[in-house]
Design a protein around this motif. Structure first.
Motif, mmCIF file in Angstrom:
data_model
loop_
_atom_site.group_PDB
_atom_site.id
_atom_site.type_symbol
_atom_site.label_atom_id
_atom_site.label_comp_id
_atom_site.label_asym_id
_atom_site.label_seq_id
_atom_site.Cartn_x
_atom_site.Cartn_y
_atom_site.Cartn_z
ATOM 1 N N UNK A 66 5.108 14.597 -10.856
ATOM 2 C CA UNK A 66 5.718 14.684 -12.181
ATOM 3 C C UNK A 66 4.796 15.444 -13.128
ATOM 4 N N UNK A 67 3.492 15.094 -13.047
ATOM 5 C CA UNK A 67 2.503 15.756 -13.904
ATOM 6 C C UNK A 67 2.459 17.246 -13.609
ATOM 7 N N UNK A 121 0.828 -1.189 0.000
ATOM 8 C CA UNK A 121 0.000 0.000 0.000
ATOM 9 C C UNK A 121 0.878 1.261 0.000
ATOM 10 N N UNK A 122 1.855 1.257 0.864
ATOM 11 C CA UNK A 122 2.756 2.409 0.973
ATOM 12 C C UNK A 122 3.460 2.650 -0.356
ATOM 13 N N UNK A 123 3.862 1.559 -0.964
ATOM 14 C CA UNK A 123 4.551 1.652 -2.253
ATOM 15 C C UNK A 123 3.648 2.319 -3.292
ATOM 16 N N UNK A 147 3.390 5.955 -2.773
ATOM 17 C CA UNK A 147 4.612 6.613 -3.253
ATOM 18 C C UNK A 147 4.555 6.822 -4.764
ATOM 19 N N UNK A 148 4.170 5.753 -5.462
ATOM 20 C CA UNK A 148 4.118 5.816 -6.929
ATOM 21 C C UNK A 148 3.127 6.886 -7.365
#
Ligand SMILES: *[C@@H]1O[C@H](CO)[C@@H](O)[C@H](O)[C@H]1NC(C)=O
Ligand SMILES: *[C@@H]1O[C@H](CO)[C@@H](O)[C@H](O)[C@H]1NC(C)=O
Ligand SMILES: *[C@@H]1O[C@H](CO)[C@@H](O)[C@H](O)[C@H]1NC(C)=O
Length: 568
Positions: free
Chosen positions: A360-361, A347-349, A352-353
């Motif tokens: 980035x957007x 979930x944490x990952x 992060x993504x």
């Protein structure tokens, strides 16, 4: 003194030296009395060497393979026939160096033995006494721990009370140390007992004691051996759990298998019998899993043990359970407790993504926004440093033709009201434009009144003049739209649609205006489609503050190296 005595005692013992290795020479050993008589006790490990007893220990116990090949052993049968001993068929007998080892010796091994080497032969009588004949036989093995004191006595000596024994002598097989006359403080022989003041691991080995006993006038060597084992002292501490530490939360995933490993250090114990348990304590039940010493590897500190249990599938119940690892040795015990917790890594990952993508957007958006807002500046900047001057070699005289409503044009009703502005607009065209574009940016403008014919020009002439310019700038206002100068715009539009070398138009909206119905269709269309730069500035010479306006104008102007290169 002792050695000297021994020497005299044994130099009269008979032994036959063979000149050649043959049967006739061998028969010499068969005749007469044995060279040596040995008495030993059953069930003990003993050996007899094909060599002089009381010899240098190095020579007696030389285990060299070289010597083995050159020593043969025979047994004399009751009918006095001799038979070579087949070592391979007799697992209790072995041939080491020049000696024949019995491990252990048995009653049936009593008898007369013959041995020969490359240069001699010997007859040896061996008498094995039953162990029962010596109820006080001393221990034939010792275990000592390092760094303490210890002593060993000749085991059979207790059984010889009242008999006249003499010349007791100690030997040691390992590392050929001369036990009888040691040259170190930690080892001493007092009253035929070997004393270790400090025990070292090097003291381990087989100790042999020989002494002489006379029975019926015959000399016997009584031989006994005792093993000395040296080990590290037993630990005084309970086992130590190296991991997991008490209270650890182990991350687990629901439905996945899980291994729980307990790592324990058991310090040295001679009789190592560890007990390792994993206890799985659930709210309503209890399960125990046991591990033992085969999970351990021995190293210098003791035994390093790993006990792993597997939960085939982690359930919700496992998250409520408590897991205890318990370890125990002869001294005490140690335990550790662990619990499971849900693994949230996935979930944490994901979060992060997601965050990274959004960031980035946003960055991209901000970047493109910056580019969009500053596009003109970017282009001007690029032109300044990298672009070629596009004005060179195109046969044009002017960079821009300026078209504006002159104040001597006929006034309409509406423009008359805006007289002040109309004056400004001419001032803008004849003073401010040349001031900025000519003085600052090295453009050459064509202002009819100034450069061609003060007082006016013919329509056809104006079209020609426009064609001699790279751009045409129109200062648009109500007066311009309704006035006669509009034909200049119309003419320029015609030039701008030409296939070869079309003219580019720059519209400056100097003041707001309303298009009258009467203006030509092409002009109407051009006003709608062509880009228009709006003038919002003050006419009082504060143009420099309105860089954005001038940048836009320059953006539409031809690329030309200006005098003050680099200034935007
Ligand atoms: C053992 O015997 C071999 C062969 O005779 C000899 O070379 C070696 O030096 C002997 N070793 C000792 C320690 O005496
Ligand atoms: C055991 O001891 C007794 C008494 O000393 C003796 O007579 C006997 O021969 C011994 N046995 C052997 C096998 O030597
Ligand atoms: C562990 O040792 C403690 C004392 O050190 C003792 O009270 C306890 O009973 C022992 N536990 C087990 C399971 O032997």
């Amino acid at each position: 003194m002792l050695l000297l005595g021994l020497f005299f005692l044994f130099c009269n013992i008979k032994h036959t030296v063979l000149a050649e290795f043959d049967v006739s020479g061998f028969s010499n050993c068969l005749d007469g009395e044995p060279n040596y008589r040995y008495q030993v006790f059953a069930e003990e490990n003993v050996f007899f060497q094909c060599n002089l007893p009381f010899h240098e220990p190095l020579q007696i116990y030389n285990k060299s393979f070289f010597n083995e090949n050159k020593t043969q052993w025979f047994l004399q049968k009751p009918d006095r026939s001799i038979e070579e001993i087949d070592i391979s068929k007799n697992f209790k007998i072995s041939n080491i160096g020049r000696a024949l080892w019995f491990s252990p010796v048995e009653m049936r091994h009593s008898g007369t033995y013959l041995c020969r080497t490359e240069n001699m032969c010997m007859q040896i009588r061996i008498h094995v006494q039953p162990k029962e004949n010596c109820t006080k036989y001393g221990p034939s093995s010792h275990y000592f721990t390092t760094d303490i004191k210890g002593s060993i006595s000749c085991p059979s000596l207790n059984c010889q009370q009242g008999r006249n024994i003499s010349n007791l002598r100690w030997y040691k097989t390992a590392n050929f140390e001369d036990v009888q006359s040691p040259n170190r403080f930690s080892l001493a022989i007092i009253n035929d007992i070997v004393h270790f003041n400090v025990i070292y691991t090097e003291d381990a080995g087989t100790y042999i004691c020989d002494y002489l006993l006379y029975i019926d006038g015959k000399e016997w060597i009584v031989r006994a051996t005792t093993e000395v084992d040296v080990g590290v002292q037993d630990t005084q501490s309970p086992p130590e759990i190296l991991g997991p530490s008490n209270g650890t939360e182990i991350k687990a995933e629901l439905g996945k298998p899980l291994n729980l490993t307990c790592r324990i250090l058991f310090r040295f114990e001679r009789y190592f019998n560890p007990l390792i348990t994993w206890t799985l304590l659930y709210p309503n039940s209890k399960e125990e899993r046991f591990g033992r010493g085969d999970l351990c590897t021995t190293h210098f500190e003791g035994n390093d043990c790993f006990f792993t249990i597997t939960l085939n599938k982690v359930t919700m119940n496992d998250f409520k359970a408590t897991f205890y690892c318990h370890a125990q040795n002869s001294v005490g015990n140690a335990s550790t407790m662990v619990k499971l917790s849900r693994k949230e890594r996935d979930f944490v990952f994901l979060v992060y993504v997601l965050c990274a993508t959004v960031l980035l957007l946003l960055l991209l958006l901000a970047g493109s926004g910056m580019v969009y807002l500053n596009w003109i500046e970017i282009v001007l900047f690029y032109r300044n440093y990298l672009s070629n001057d596009e004005t060179i070699g195109d046969d044009k005289e002017f960079d821009a033709f300026i078209s504006y409503a002159t104040h001597n044009s006929e006034f309409s009703e509406e423009t008359r009201e805006n007289y002040c502005k109309s004056y400004d607009e001419e001032q803008f065209a004849t003073q401010m434009l040349p001031n900025v574009l000519e003085n600052n940016y090295n453009y050459k403008l064509c202002i009819l009144e100034r450069d061609i014919l003060p007082g006016g020009a013919y329509v056809e002439d104006i079209a020609k003049i426009i064609k001699r310019s790279r751009r045409a700038i129109f200062i648009l206002s109500q007066r311009y739209i309704t006035g006669p100068s509009l034909f200049e715009l119309q003419a320029a539009i015609t030039c701008s649609v030409e296939k070869e070398d079309p003219l580019k138009l720059i519209l400056i909206k100097f003041s707001s205006f309303k298009e009258p119905e009467s203006i030509p269709h092409v002009v109407k269309k051009a006003l709608k489609t062509l880009p228009m730069v709006s003038w919002k500035g003050d006419v009082d010479g504060k143009f420099a503050q309105n860089t954005q306006f001038w940048n836009r104008v320059r953006y539409y102007m031809p690329v030309k190296k200006s005098k003050n290169n680099g200034k935007i």
